[in-house]
Motif scaffolding. Structure first.
Motif, mmCIF file in Angstrom:
data_model
loop_
_atom_site.group_PDB
_atom_site.id
_atom_site.type_symbol
_atom_site.label_atom_id
_atom_site.label_comp_id
_atom_site.label_asym_id
_atom_site.label_seq_id
_atom_site.Cartn_x
_atom_site.Cartn_y
_atom_site.Cartn_z
ATOM 1 N N GLU A 37 36.700 51.857 48.974
ATOM 2 C CA GLU A 37 36.812 52.568 47.701
ATOM 3 C C GLU A 37 38.032 52.095 46.910
ATOM 4 O O GLU A 37 37.960 51.876 45.700
ATOM 5 C CB GLU A 37 36.886 54.080 47.941
ATOM 6 N N LEU A 38 39.163 51.909 47.581
ATOM 7 C CA LEU A 38 40.381 51.450 46.915
ATOM 8 C C LEU A 38 40.204 50.042 46.354
ATOM 9 O O LEU A 38 40.598 49.758 45.213
ATOM 10 C CB LEU A 38 41.555 51.499 47.898
ATOM 11 N N ILE A 39 39.592 49.170 47.122
ATOM 12 C CA ILE A 39 39.334 47.805 46.639
ATOM 13 C C ILE A 39 38.357 47.854 45.472
ATOM 14 O O ILE A 39 38.539 47.163 44.466
ATOM 15 C CB ILE A 39 38.804 46.894 47.766
ATOM 16 N N ALA A 40 37.320 48.670 45.585
ATOM 17 C CA ALA A 40 36.322 48.766 44.509
ATOM 18 C C ALA A 40 36.942 49.296 43.215
ATOM 19 O O ALA A 40 36.626 48.809 42.118
ATOM 20 C CB ALA A 40 35.156 49.652 44.942
ATOM 21 N N ARG A 41 37.849 50.267 43.319
ATOM 22 C CA ARG A 41 38.521 50.764 42.114
ATOM 23 C C ARG A 41 39.423 49.685 41.526
ATOM 24 O O ARG A 41 39.528 49.545 40.308
ATOM 25 C CB ARG A 41 39.319 52.035 42.424
ATOM 26 N N THR A 42 40.045 48.886 42.392
ATOM 27 C CA THR A 42 40.861 47.774 41.905
ATOM 28 C C THR A 42 39.981 46.740 41.222
ATOM 29 O O THR A 42 40.343 46.198 40.161
ATOM 30 C CB THR A 42 41.647 47.125 43.065
ATOM 31 N N VAL A 43 38.831 46.444 41.800
ATOM 32 C CA VAL A 43 37.882 45.508 41.178
ATOM 33 C C VAL A 43 37.500 46.010 39.788
ATOM 34 O O VAL A 43 37.490 45.243 38.822
ATOM 35 C CB VAL A 43 36.634 45.307 42.070
ATOM 36 N N GLN A 44 37.225 47.299 39.664
ATOM 37 C CA GLN A 44 36.874 47.854 38.359
ATOM 38 C C GLN A 44 38.035 47.718 37.373
ATOM 39 O O GLN A 44 37.846 47.315 36.230
ATOM 40 C CB GLN A 44 36.468 49.324 38.490
ATOM 41 N N ALA A 45 39.239 48.030 37.839
ATOM 42 C CA ALA A 45 40.412 47.973 36.962
ATOM 43 C C ALA A 45 40.749 46.539 36.550
ATOM 44 O O ALA A 45 41.116 46.283 35.399
ATOM 45 C CB ALA A 45 41.614 48.612 37.649
ATOM 46 N N GLU A 46 40.605 45.611 37.467
ATOM 47 C CA GLU A 46 40.989 44.221 37.206
ATOM 48 C C GLU A 46 39.852 43.385 36.620
ATOM 49 O O GLU A 46 40.103 42.427 35.895
ATOM 50 C CB GLU A 46 41.465 43.551 38.501
ATOM 51 N N ALA A 47 38.611 43.728 36.964
ATOM 52 C CA ALA A 47 37.484 42.866 36.592
ATOM 53 C C ALA A 47 36.265 43.646 36.126
ATOM 54 O O ALA A 47 35.146 43.144 36.203
ATOM 55 C CB ALA A 47 37.107 41.976 37.783
ATOM 56 N N GLY A 48 36.468 44.841 35.650
ATOM 57 C CA GLY A 48 35.342 45.667 35.206
ATOM 58 C C GLY A 48 34.527 45.033 34.095
ATOM 59 O O GLY A 48 33.343 45.317 33.950
ATOM 60 N N ASN A 49 35.158 44.155 33.323
ATOM 61 C CA ASN A 49 34.457 43.479 32.230
ATOM 62 C C ASN A 49 33.902 42.111 32.638
ATOM 63 O O ASN A 49 33.415 41.364 31.802
ATOM 64 C CB ASN A 49 35.387 43.320 31.024
ATOM 65 N N GLN A 50 33.965 41.789 33.915
ATOM 66 C CA GLN A 50 33.492 40.492 34.403
ATOM 67 C C GLN A 50 32.105 40.640 35.030
ATOM 68 O O GLN A 50 31.669 41.743 35.353
ATOM 69 C CB GLN A 50 34.476 39.930 35.438
ATOM 70 N N ASP A 51 31.446 39.512 35.253
ATOM 71 C CA ASP A 51 30.131 39.563 35.892
ATOM 72 C C ASP A 51 30.292 39.821 37.390
ATOM 73 O O ASP A 51 31.404 39.927 37.906
ATOM 74 C CB ASP A 51 29.325 38.293 35.606
ATOM 75 N N PHE A 52 29.184 39.932 38.083
ATOM 76 C CA PHE A 52 29.199 40.278 39.502
ATOM 77 C C PHE A 52 29.969 39.242 40.329
ATOM 78 O O PHE A 52 30.725 39.596 41.231
ATOM 79 C CB PHE A 52 27.759 40.429 40.017
ATOM 80 N N THR A 53 29.814 37.963 40.007
ATOM 81 C CA THR A 53 30.542 36.916 40.729
ATOM 82 C C THR A 53 32.042 37.090 40.543
ATOM 83 O O THR A 53 32.817 36.971 41.499
ATOM 84 C CB THR A 53 30.101 35.515 40.250
#
Length: 142
Positions: A37-53
């Motif tokens: 969950e912590l990594i996923a929230r970081t992914v959203q914060a850092e790359a939420g506007n990026q594609d899945f890759t």
């Protein structure tokens, strides 16, 4: 197929894949649900506007650092390192999407790139250049 049908089908497929990955996760790597969950929230914060890759690559950076002798050996330690993940300060205000969680789960099971340790926007920074994905430039240790 209209847009609503495509979105519905994509949601169903992501749900199926996510369920399979959750079932396999226990055998794949010892990463706690809290860390996912912590990594996923970081992914959203850092790359939420990026594609899945791009999201997978950011998750890979975090997981690679946890497994590296050069960085702290836990997710919280990696994310809270000074001058590393600027979004860490406000992750409690960020909600991960199903796609973010799926990106993390997929990286736990099969890493996109086991050598990338850094990413930034604008240009390659620390380390040796590996790839540009979306707005991010990914590098490995020299």
């Amino acid at each position: 197929m209209n847009r609503n049908a495509k979105e519905w089908l994509t949601g169903i497929l992501l749900g199926i894949i996510f369920s399979i990955l959750l079932a396999v996760k226990v055998m794949a790597a010892p990463v706690s649900d809290e860390d996912v969950e912590l990594i996923a929230r970081t992914v959203q914060a850092e790359a939420g506007n990026q594609d899945f890759t791009g999201k997978r690559m950011v998750a890979a950076v975090i997981l690679n650092r946890v497994e590296s002798k050069t960085f702290p050996d836990d997710v919280e330690g990696v994310l809270s390192q000074e001058h590393q993940f600027a979004t860490y300060r406000y992750l409690n205000k960020v909600s991960a999407t199903d796609e973010d969680i799926l990106a993390v789960q997929m990286e736990i099971i099969s890493r996109s790139d086991a050598e990338i340790m850094f990413f930034r926007t604008g240009c390659f920074g620390t380390g040796s250049a590996v790839a540009k994905v979306g707005d991010h430039y990914f590098s490995k240790l020299k």
